[in-house]
Design a protein around this motif. Structure first.
Motif, short mmCIF file in Angstrom:
data_model
loop_
_atom_site.label_atom_id
_atom_site.label_comp_id
_atom_site.label_asym_id
_atom_site.label_seq_id
_atom_site.Cartn_x
_atom_site.Cartn_y
_atom_site.Cartn_z
N ILE A 229 8.68 6.60 0.22
CA ILE A 229 8.17 6.19 -1.08
C ILE A 229 6.79 5.57 -0.90
N TYR A 230 5.96 5.73 -1.92
CA TYR A 230 4.64 5.09 -1.93
C TYR A 230 4.58 4.24 -3.19
N PRO A 231 4.87 2.94 -3.06
CA PRO A 231 4.91 2.09 -4.25
C PRO A 231 3.55 1.46 -4.56
N GLY A 232 3.34 1.17 -5.83
CA GLY A 232 2.10 0.50 -6.21
C GLY A 232 1.98 0.38 -7.72
N SER A 233 0.85 -0.21 -8.14
CA SER A 233 0.60 -0.37 -9.58
C SER A 233 -0.11 0.85 -10.15
N ASP B 50 4.88 -9.19 -15.19
CA ASP B 50 3.99 -10.35 -14.99
C ASP B 50 2.52 -9.95 -15.07
N LYS B 51 2.26 -8.72 -14.64
CA LYS B 51 0.86 -8.26 -14.65
C LYS B 51 0.54 -7.72 -16.03
N HIS B 52 -0.74 -7.69 -16.37
CA HIS B 52 -1.14 -7.12 -17.66
C HIS B 52 -1.97 -5.88 -17.38
N ILE C 183 5.36 3.82 2.35
CA ILE C 183 3.95 4.09 2.68
C ILE C 183 3.08 3.03 2.00
N ARG C 184 2.12 2.49 2.74
CA ARG C 184 1.11 1.60 2.15
C ARG C 184 -0.24 1.97 2.74
N GLY C 185 -1.28 1.65 2.00
CA GLY C 185 -2.63 1.91 2.48
C GLY C 185 -3.30 0.61 2.90
N LEU C 186 -4.12 0.68 3.93
CA LEU C 186 -4.87 -0.50 4.38
C LEU C 186 -6.35 -0.24 4.25
N ARG C 187 -7.03 -1.11 3.54
CA ARG C 187 -8.48 -0.97 3.39
C ARG C 187 -9.17 -1.87 4.40
N ALA C 188 -9.33 -3.13 4.05
CA ALA C 188 -10.05 -4.05 4.94
C ALA C 188 -9.06 -5.06 5.51
N VAL D 265 -1.48 -9.81 3.75
CA VAL D 265 -0.46 -9.69 2.71
C VAL D 265 0.45 -8.47 2.95
N GLU D 266 -0.14 -7.39 3.46
CA GLU D 266 0.67 -6.19 3.74
C GLU D 266 1.65 -6.45 4.89
N MET D 267 1.16 -7.18 5.89
CA MET D 267 1.99 -7.53 7.05
C MET D 267 3.18 -8.37 6.60
N THR E 216 -4.60 3.98 7.26
CA THR E 216 -5.87 3.28 7.07
C THR E 216 -6.77 4.13 6.19
N THR E 217 -7.51 3.47 5.36
CA THR E 217 -8.35 4.16 4.39
C THR E 217 -9.41 5.02 5.07
N SER E 218 -9.77 6.12 4.41
CA SER E 218 -10.95 6.86 4.84
C SER E 218 -12.15 5.97 4.51
P1 ADP Z 1 -0.40 -2.94 -5.47
O1 ADP Z 1 -0.47 -3.72 -6.75
O2 ADP Z 1 1.00 -2.73 -4.97
O3 ADP Z 1 -1.35 -3.37 -4.39
P2 ADP Z 1 -2.17 -0.69 -5.84
O4 ADP Z 1 -2.02 0.43 -6.82
O5 ADP Z 1 -3.36 -1.57 -5.96
O6 ADP Z 1 -0.81 -1.48 -5.95
O7 ADP Z 1 -2.14 -0.11 -4.37
C1 ADP Z 1 -1.07 0.64 -3.87
C2 ADP Z 1 -1.29 0.90 -2.38
O8 ADP Z 1 -2.44 1.71 -2.18
C3 ADP Z 1 -1.53 -0.36 -1.55
O9 ADP Z 1 -0.90 -0.18 -0.29
C4 ADP Z 1 -3.02 -0.40 -1.40
O10 ADP Z 1 -3.41 -1.09 -0.21
C5 ADP Z 1 -3.33 1.08 -1.28
N1 ADP Z 1 -4.71 1.39 -1.67
C6 ADP Z 1 -5.32 1.12 -2.83
N2 ADP Z 1 -6.60 1.54 -2.83
C7 ADP Z 1 -6.80 2.13 -1.61
C8 ADP Z 1 -7.92 2.75 -0.97
N3 ADP Z 1 -9.10 2.83 -1.57
N4 ADP Z 1 -7.74 3.21 0.29
C9 ADP Z 1 -6.55 3.08 0.90
N5 ADP Z 1 -5.46 2.50 0.37
C10 ADP Z 1 -5.58 2.03 -0.88
#
Ligand code: ADP
Length: 163
Positions: free
Chosen positions: A5-9, A40-42, A86-91, A97-99, A118-120
């Protein structure tokens, strides 16, 4: 059969998210994008709008589906028979927080692991928040951040005075 799964907003989905989805969909058999319904979020976009934009943006990936969920991510994963998040890491700012989230989820369910992509570099600066700010101040110049369908939805919000 590897299911993740890839969760997020995804408020809204950006090219950074799509990059993670593309790469994750090659690493697993089935990828379920989970749009979190968080009261909680808007958010700018309703959950239905966010799902619609994600579906439009992921048509080219046959093993990717989009759903909504509430509550704990590990419960959503377990319900769907997925053992990878699945989660993405930018900086480095994402790292702490991801850890913490990954460690907590592992305690909640040791059978579910978090996999980080890790992000492109070209998307390292990109977030849904930045996209909304740029859309607000520069109106039309958002094609480097989101696909044309999402750009059109952002312009609609702007013209409705919601952005
Ligand atoms: P959340 O509110 O859960 O952080 P987001 O929609 O902001 O939801 O992000 C979902 C996931 O995508 C997170 O793991 C976030 O780090 C990753 N993510 C967001 N933008 C990027 C990006 N530009 N490159 C890589 N990963 C990203």
């Amino acid at each position: 059969m590897i299911k993740a799964i890839y969760p997020g907003s995804f408020d809204p989905v950006t090219l950074g998210h799509i990059d993670i989805i593309r790469r994750a969909s090659r690493a697993v058999d089935n990828l379920i994008i989970g749009v979190l319904i968080n009261r909680d979020k808007h958010p700018l976009f309703t959950v239905e709008e966010r799902v619609d934009m994600l579906r439009e943006s992921t048509r080219e990936f046959p093993n990717v589906t989009v759903e909504t969920f509430t509550g704990r991510t590990v419960d959503f994963a377990r319900d769907r028979g997925a053992n990878i998040i699945i989660r993405g890491l930018r900086a480095v700012t994402d790292f702490e927080v991801e850890m913490q989230m990954a460690q907590t989820n592992r305690i909640l369910d040791p059978n579910i692991d978090t996999m980080f992509f890790t992000t492109s570099p070209r998307y390292a600066y990109l977030s849904s928040t930045i996209v909304k700010e740029v859309a607000h101040y520069e109106g039309t110049n958002i094609n480097k951040f989101v696909n044309p369908y999402v750009a059109a939805r952002l312009r609609e919000k702007l013209s409705q005075g919601q952005l």
